[in-house]
Design a protein around this motif. Sequence first.
Motif, PDB file in Angstrom:
ATOM      1  N   LEU A 155     -93.996  19.552   4.448  1.00  0.00           N
ATOM      2  CA  LEU A 155     -93.541  19.720   5.838  1.00  0.00           C
ATOM      3  C   LEU A 155     -93.155  21.172   6.122  1.00  0.00           C
ATOM      4  O   LEU A 155     -93.462  21.708   7.187  1.00  0.00           O
ATOM      5  CB  LEU A 155     -92.347  18.800   6.131  1.00  0.00           C
ATOM      6  N   ALA A 156     -92.486  21.808   5.149  1.00  0.00           N
ATOM      7  CA  ALA A 156     -92.022  23.190   5.374  1.00  0.00           C
ATOM      8  C   ALA A 156     -93.200  24.145   5.484  1.00  0.00           C
ATOM      9  O   ALA A 156     -93.286  24.943   6.428  1.00  0.00           O
ATOM     10  CB  ALA A 156     -91.079  23.615   4.250  1.00  0.00           C
ATOM     11  N   GLU A 171    -102.061  24.727  -1.497  1.00  0.00           N
ATOM     12  CA  GLU A 171    -101.462  23.441  -1.862  1.00  0.00           C
ATOM     13  C   GLU A 171    -102.139  22.952  -3.145  1.00  0.00           C
ATOM     14  O   GLU A 171    -103.357  22.829  -3.203  1.00  0.00           O
ATOM     15  CB  GLU A 171    -101.632  22.415  -0.727  1.00  0.00           C
ATOM     16  N   ARG A 216     -94.000  15.668  -0.152  1.00  0.00           N
ATOM     17  CA  ARG A 216     -93.236  14.411  -0.280  1.00  0.00           C
ATOM     18  C   ARG A 216     -93.280  13.577   1.001  1.00  0.00           C
ATOM     19  O   ARG A 216     -92.803  12.445   1.017  1.00  0.00           O
ATOM     20  CB  ARG A 216     -91.796  14.718  -0.700  1.00  0.00           C
ATOM     21  N   ALA A 250     -89.423   7.938   3.097  1.00  0.00           N
ATOM     22  CA  ALA A 250     -89.224   7.226   4.366  1.00  0.00           C
ATOM     23  C   ALA A 250     -89.484   8.203   5.512  1.00  0.00           C
ATOM     24  O   ALA A 250     -89.648   9.399   5.291  1.00  0.00           O
ATOM     25  CB  ALA A 250     -87.804   6.696   4.448  1.00  0.00           C
ATOM     26  N   ALA A 300     -87.480   8.136   8.475  1.00  0.00           N
ATOM     27  CA  ALA A 300     -86.387   7.994   9.437  1.00  0.00           C
ATOM     28  C   ALA A 300     -85.959   9.393   9.891  1.00  0.00           C
ATOM     29  O   ALA A 300     -85.910  10.336   9.097  1.00  0.00           O
ATOM     30  CB  ALA A 300     -85.218   7.285   8.790  1.00  0.00           C
ATOM     31  N   VAL A 337    -100.937  28.102  -6.942  1.00  0.00           N
ATOM     32  CA  VAL A 337    -100.699  29.521  -7.219  1.00  0.00           C
ATOM     33  C   VAL A 337    -100.070  29.607  -8.611  1.00  0.00           C
ATOM     34  O   VAL A 337     -99.105  28.898  -8.919  1.00  0.00           O
ATOM     35  CB  VAL A 337     -99.769  30.140  -6.150  1.00  0.00           C
ATOM     36  N   GLN A 376     -89.349  24.729  -8.754  1.00  0.00           N
ATOM     37  CA  GLN A 376     -90.718  25.180  -9.021  1.00  0.00           C
ATOM     38  C   GLN A 376     -90.896  26.673  -8.726  1.00  0.00           C
ATOM     39  O   GLN A 376     -91.700  27.340  -9.367  1.00  0.00           O
ATOM     40  CB  GLN A 376     -91.710  24.336  -8.216  1.00  0.00           C
ATOM     41  N   MET A 401     -87.995  12.212  -5.615  1.00  0.00           N
ATOM     42  CA  MET A 401     -87.103  13.315  -5.221  1.00  0.00           C
ATOM     43  C   MET A 401     -86.953  13.346  -3.696  1.00  0.00           C
ATOM     44  O   MET A 401     -87.894  13.659  -2.972  1.00  0.00           O
ATOM     45  CB  MET A 401     -87.683  14.647  -5.702  1.00  0.00           C
ATOM     46  N   ASP A 460     -86.716  21.856   1.833  1.00  0.00           N
ATOM     47  CA  ASP A 460     -85.470  21.087   1.965  1.00  0.00           C
ATOM     48  C   ASP A 460     -84.386  21.522   0.974  1.00  0.00           C
ATOM     49  O   ASP A 460     -83.276  21.005   1.021  1.00  0.00           O
ATOM     50  CB  ASP A 460     -85.742  19.574   1.905  1.00  0.00           C
ATOM     51  N   ALA A 469     -85.719  16.190   5.608  1.00  0.00           N
ATOM     52  CA  ALA A 469     -86.860  16.802   6.301  1.00  0.00           C
ATOM     53  C   ALA A 469     -86.405  17.787   7.372  1.00  0.00           C
ATOM     54  O   ALA A 469     -87.073  18.790   7.612  1.00  0.00           O
ATOM     55  CB  ALA A 469     -87.722  15.712   6.912  1.00  0.00           C
TER      56      ALA A 469
HETATM   57  C1  LIG Z   1     -88.128   8.247  -1.103  1.00  0.00           C
HETATM   58  C2  LIG Z   1     -87.876   9.326  -0.091  1.00  0.00           C
HETATM   59  C3  LIG Z   1     -87.289   9.002   1.114  1.00  0.00           C
HETATM   60  C4  LIG Z   1     -87.070   9.992   2.072  1.00  0.00           C
HETATM   61  N1  LIG Z   1     -86.559   9.638   3.269  1.00  0.00           N
HETATM   62  C5  LIG Z   1     -86.392  10.568   4.223  1.00  0.00           C
HETATM   63  C6  LIG Z   1     -85.941  10.194   5.508  1.00  0.00           C
HETATM   64  O1  LIG Z   1     -85.737   9.017   5.794  1.00  0.00           O
HETATM   65  N2  LIG Z   1     -85.737  11.170   6.419  1.00  0.00           N
HETATM   66  C7  LIG Z   1     -85.961  12.485   6.138  1.00  0.00           C
HETATM   67  O2  LIG Z   1     -85.738  13.321   7.011  1.00  0.00           O
HETATM   68  N3  LIG Z   1     -86.417  12.861   4.935  1.00  0.00           N
HETATM   69  C8  LIG Z   1     -86.640  11.926   3.975  1.00  0.00           C
HETATM   70  N4  LIG Z   1     -87.108  12.296   2.746  1.00  0.00           N
HETATM   71  C9  LIG Z   1     -87.178  13.728   2.422  1.00  0.00           C
HETATM   72  C10 LIG Z   1     -88.447  14.432   2.910  1.00  0.00           C
HETATM   73  O3  LIG Z   1     -89.574  13.715   2.509  1.00  0.00           O
HETATM   74  C11 LIG Z   1     -88.424  15.844   2.299  1.00  0.00           C
HETATM   75  O4  LIG Z   1     -87.227  16.485   2.644  1.00  0.00           O
HETATM   76  C12 LIG Z   1     -89.571  16.727   2.789  1.00  0.00           C
HETATM   77  O5  LIG Z   1     -90.791  16.040   2.710  1.00  0.00           O
HETATM   78  C13 LIG Z   1     -89.588  18.005   1.955  1.00  0.00           C
HETATM   79  O6  LIG Z   1     -90.612  18.853   2.399  1.00  0.00           O
HETATM   80  P1  LIG Z   1     -90.843  20.275   1.730  1.00  0.00           P
HETATM   81  O7  LIG Z   1     -92.010  20.887   2.423  1.00  0.00           O
HETATM   82  O8  LIG Z   1     -89.568  21.026   1.705  1.00  0.00           O
HETATM   83  O9  LIG Z   1     -91.189  20.010   0.196  1.00  0.00           O
HETATM   84  P2  LIG Z   1     -92.423  19.242  -0.480  1.00  0.00           P
HETATM   85  O10 LIG Z   1     -92.809  18.067   0.314  1.00  0.00           O
HETATM   86  O11 LIG Z   1     -92.026  19.006  -1.898  1.00  0.00           O
HETATM   87  O12 LIG Z   1     -93.629  20.274  -0.421  1.00  0.00           O
HETATM   88  C14 LIG Z   1     -93.837  21.266  -1.398  1.00  0.00           C
HETATM   89  C15 LIG Z   1     -95.332  21.378  -1.676  1.00  0.00           C
HETATM   90  O13 LIG Z   1     -95.567  22.484  -2.525  1.00  0.00           O
HETATM   91  C16 LIG Z   1     -96.644  22.170  -3.391  1.00  0.00           C
HETATM   92  N5  LIG Z   1     -96.605  23.097  -4.526  1.00  0.00           N
HETATM   93  C17 LIG Z   1     -95.651  23.186  -5.490  1.00  0.00           C
HETATM   94  N6  LIG Z   1     -95.968  24.177  -6.344  1.00  0.00           N
HETATM   95  C18 LIG Z   1     -97.120  24.747  -5.898  1.00  0.00           C
HETATM   96  C19 LIG Z   1     -97.923  25.828  -6.351  1.00  0.00           C
HETATM   97  N7  LIG Z   1     -97.620  26.553  -7.444  1.00  0.00           N
HETATM   98  N8  LIG Z   1     -99.050  26.146  -5.661  1.00  0.00           N
HETATM   99  C20 LIG Z   1     -99.391  25.451  -4.537  1.00  0.00           C
HETATM  100  N9  LIG Z   1     -98.653  24.394  -4.082  1.00  0.00           N
HETATM  101  C21 LIG Z   1     -97.538  24.067  -4.739  1.00  0.00           C
HETATM  102  C22 LIG Z   1     -96.365  20.705  -3.740  1.00  0.00           C
HETATM  103  O14 LIG Z   1     -97.523  20.055  -4.213  1.00  0.00           O
HETATM  104  C23 LIG Z   1     -95.891  20.155  -2.402  1.00  0.00           C
HETATM  105  O15 LIG Z   1     -96.940  19.596  -1.645  1.00  0.00           O
HETATM  106  C24 LIG Z   1     -87.387  11.340   1.787  1.00  0.00           C
HETATM  107  C25 LIG Z   1     -87.997  11.667   0.557  1.00  0.00           C
HETATM  108  C26 LIG Z   1     -88.243  10.670  -0.366  1.00  0.00           C
HETATM  109  C27 LIG Z   1     -88.920  11.044  -1.671  1.00  0.00           C
END
Ligand SMILES: Cc1cc2nc3c(=O)[nH]c(=O)nc-3n(C[C@H](O)[C@H](O)[C@H](O)COP(=O)(O)OP(=O)(O)OC[C@H]3O[C@@H](n4cnc5c(N)ncnc54)[C@H](O)[C@@H]3O)c2cc1C
Length: 439
Positions: A10-11, A31, A39, A54, A56, A224, A256, A378, A405, A414
């Motif tokens: 998402l970020a 990616e 996630r 989820a 939500a 990367v 990471q 996570m 996050d 999220a």
């Molecule tokens: C069970 C569960 C329930 C949840 N419920 C909620 C909810 O109800 N409401 C809510 O707001 N949030 C919820 N969340 C949290 C939400 O899903 C996360 O906060 C959000 O998806 C995090 O996004 P991000 O982009 O920060 O990280 P990530 O989704 O972890 O994205 C990081 C990306 O970087 C990639 N990456 C890592 N290293 C490398 C590399 N060296 N080279 C290239 N790519 C790389 C990974 O593959 C990944 O795709 C939940 C999460 C879980 C697991």
Amino acid sequence: MKVAIIGGGLAGLTAAAYLSKDPTVEGVLFERSPQLGGRAFTYEKAGFTLNYGAHAVYGIDRHEITVMERELGLTFHSKQVDKRQVMYAKHDQLTPAPLDFVNLMRTELLNPRQKVRFVGEITAIIAHIHNIKNYSTLGEYLAQSNADEDVKELWEHLVCSNFFITPEEARKVPGPVISEYYHNLFLSNRPVNYILGSWAVITNQLREKIDLSGRWELALQEAVESVNYAERQFVLKTKHRELRFDRVVFAMPVQQIGKLLKGSPWEPFMVPYESNTATEVMVYDIGLKRVVARPFSYISDMDNKLFISDVSATDHTLVPEGGQLLQGIAYLSDGFADEEERKAYLDSKTKQMEALFDHYYPGWREETAVKRVSKKAMVASVKNIATNRLLPTRIDHVPFYFCGDGCVGKGELAERAFSSARQVAKAILEDMKLSCVGN
Ligand SMILES: Cc1cc2nc3c(=O)[nH]c(=O)nc-3n(C[C@H](O)[C@H](O)[C@H](O)COP(=O)(O)OP(=O)(O)OC[C@H]3O[C@@H](n4cnc5c(N)ncnc54)[C@H](O)[C@@H]3O)c2cc1C
């Protein structure tokens, strides 16, 4: 200017979508997985749409996603979880969760005097005059508070359910974080909502925006492996190529990032964030061929710290005709002596979860079409407790930008991924303008 974004969750997608609006910026989003979303990844199985996490959205009217909806022109629908159907179970008795004034009056968790006290706490949070913001943790506030134990337990349970953590950890959440978070949530007219159709609705639109610009490459299945600096540019290496960039955004879990920067000149700056702990939960999703029971939309077991959401009661688009999708989540403790002890604990949580399904959804075992159990999902890459440190979006003497996050930003989960990414994109565009003026 050429920008690299590492991570397509998402970020990363949010940062790229904002940057892709600027015609002078081009870039590559790397990616490592075959799909985008991280996630928030969504997949289909036997007609059910399953979210890895989820979807939500807490306090959607005051949430960063509403700002993005406007600024990026996103279109999505959301539906409020029926507040009257959100229940807490305590000592085998179900009672409305005090999400609003009506539920608070109905709940049996508190007696009339305690309700008055709790209303006073909510009012003070809304007015931003609650004392909790001056305490280093919720635990410290509760320890000196003269409130009854039931009121204290309610505070703890609220924090457990919004932060996905155990009561022990809930007591470690900093007072200012609680004050800010609940200020927003209590002021919201729409406390718990689902994005209809899941996170995929958001990630697909962000991807479209990025693609449409024609200036960005989405490099899937391309991790990367290293980041270096040479001749005034950053050199990123993947398995098959080496590319040069003017700016680099890390949009991945802090743990990471630390690994990726090992051995680089920036490794020492990551040390303060190395010992951060993540929020992990057990997730137990079941897709049922038919609706076996629909007592409530959300049942939180206060005794065992687990909850079940009847996701399809709010979002029927996720199930085949007549089906039901239930998601069970258990908050997990950590600090086990060894792997065996941890395994026994997880087995006991699985049994508790299945017992909760048996209790409220009898017949679920026979009707299960799809099942997914993840014993270590996570939720947040950095648990927002006093002993952890969220990663700032910029660090002195480090030339990179950070979002996700586990970073400093508005909200939790999220929302923090979205808000930190938006902030990073704006900072890059601002820096670019300044350097143009300087030249
Ligand atoms: C069970 C569960 C329930 C949840 N419920 C909620 C909810 O109800 N409401 C809510 O707001 N949030 C919820 N969340 C949290 C939400 O899903 C996360 O906060 C959000 O998806 C995090 O996004 P991000 O982009 O920060 O990280 P990530 O989704 O972890 O994205 C990081 C990306 O970087 C990639 N990456 C890592 N290293 C490398 C590399 N060296 N080279 C290239 N790519 C790389 C990974 O593959 C990944 O795709 C939940 C999460 C879980 C697991």
